[in-house]
Design a protein around this motif. Structure first.
Motif, PDB file in Angstrom:
ATOM      1  N   TYR A  40      34.894  55.097 147.767  1.00  0.00           N
ATOM      2  CA  TYR A  40      33.773  55.649 148.501  1.00  0.00           C
ATOM      3  C   TYR A  40      34.000  57.135 148.728  1.00  0.00           C
ATOM      4  N   ASP A  85      30.839  41.873 158.421  1.00  0.00           N
ATOM      5  CA  ASP A  85      30.426  43.080 157.708  1.00  0.00           C
ATOM      6  C   ASP A  85      31.087  44.340 158.251  1.00  0.00           C
ATOM      7  N   LYS A 108      29.600  47.852 157.005  1.00  0.00           N
ATOM      8  CA  LYS A 108      29.030  47.762 155.662  1.00  0.00           C
ATOM      9  C   LYS A 108      27.529  47.552 155.800  1.00  0.00           C
ATOM     10  N   ASP A 111      25.422  48.830 150.233  1.00  0.00           N
ATOM     11  CA  ASP A 111      26.625  49.246 149.505  1.00  0.00           C
ATOM     12  C   ASP A 111      27.425  50.298 150.261  1.00  0.00           C
ATOM     13  N   LEU A 113      29.269  52.369 153.610  1.00  0.00           N
ATOM     14  CA  LEU A 113      30.089  52.142 154.797  1.00  0.00           C
ATOM     15  C   LEU A 113      29.767  53.239 155.801  1.00  0.00           C
TER      16      LEU A 113
END
Length: 149
Positions: A40, A85, A108, A111, A113
């Motif tokens: 990420y 999540d 989350k 897709d 964060l």
């Protein structure tokens, strides 16, 4: 005669019982473990956050690199887990030669964060999010998936 019959029956029963080991095929014997890498990145103004996660059944470890325009950069390791999540990790890094460890949390959303903030406390040298205290998301870094390099 009766003793011989019992003796032979016991031997036969033992032989059958010992051979009751079920045959396993490769698929049945293999455990189902989900393991994958995820990367990420977030760029906010002149600040950048890069994260590399190795996720194995919800347990994660990896690296985190903060590059700030007006603060000292940090780079270190993360280790934690997904709880539903929400990703909770401990971030271990060094600032000015001094090792540090801080809890971080990410939600989350699709897709992405989203970094969260909440009240933290330290007990016996361990820093963690205060149980029951709210964690807010949306005011920190929003990390988007990127290719792992």
């Amino acid at each position: 005669m009766k003793q011989s019959f019992l003796f032979l029956s016991a031997i036969a029963f033992s032989f059958v019982a010992c051979n009751q080991n079920p045959k396993q095929t490769g698929n049945a014997a293999a455990e189902d473990h989900s393991s994958h890498d995820q990367c990420y990145q977030s760029i906010s103004n002149a600040d950048t956050l890069d994260m590399h996660l190795h996720n194995h059944d919800g347990k994660v470890q990896g690296s985190l690199n903060f590059r700030f325009k007006e603060k000292q950069n940090t780079q270190g390791d993360i280790k934690g887990e997904f709880r539903g999540d929400t990703l909770f990790v401990d971030y271990t890094f060094t600032v000015g030669g001094t090792p540090s460890k801080n809890p971080l949390v990410f939600l989350k959303q699709g897709d992405d964060l989203s970094q969260g903030y909440g009240e933290i406390e330290t007990y016996l040298g361990k820093t963690y999010f205060k149980p029951g205290a709210p964690i807010t998301f949306g005011n920190g870094f929003i990390l988007k998936p990127t290719n792992c390099q």
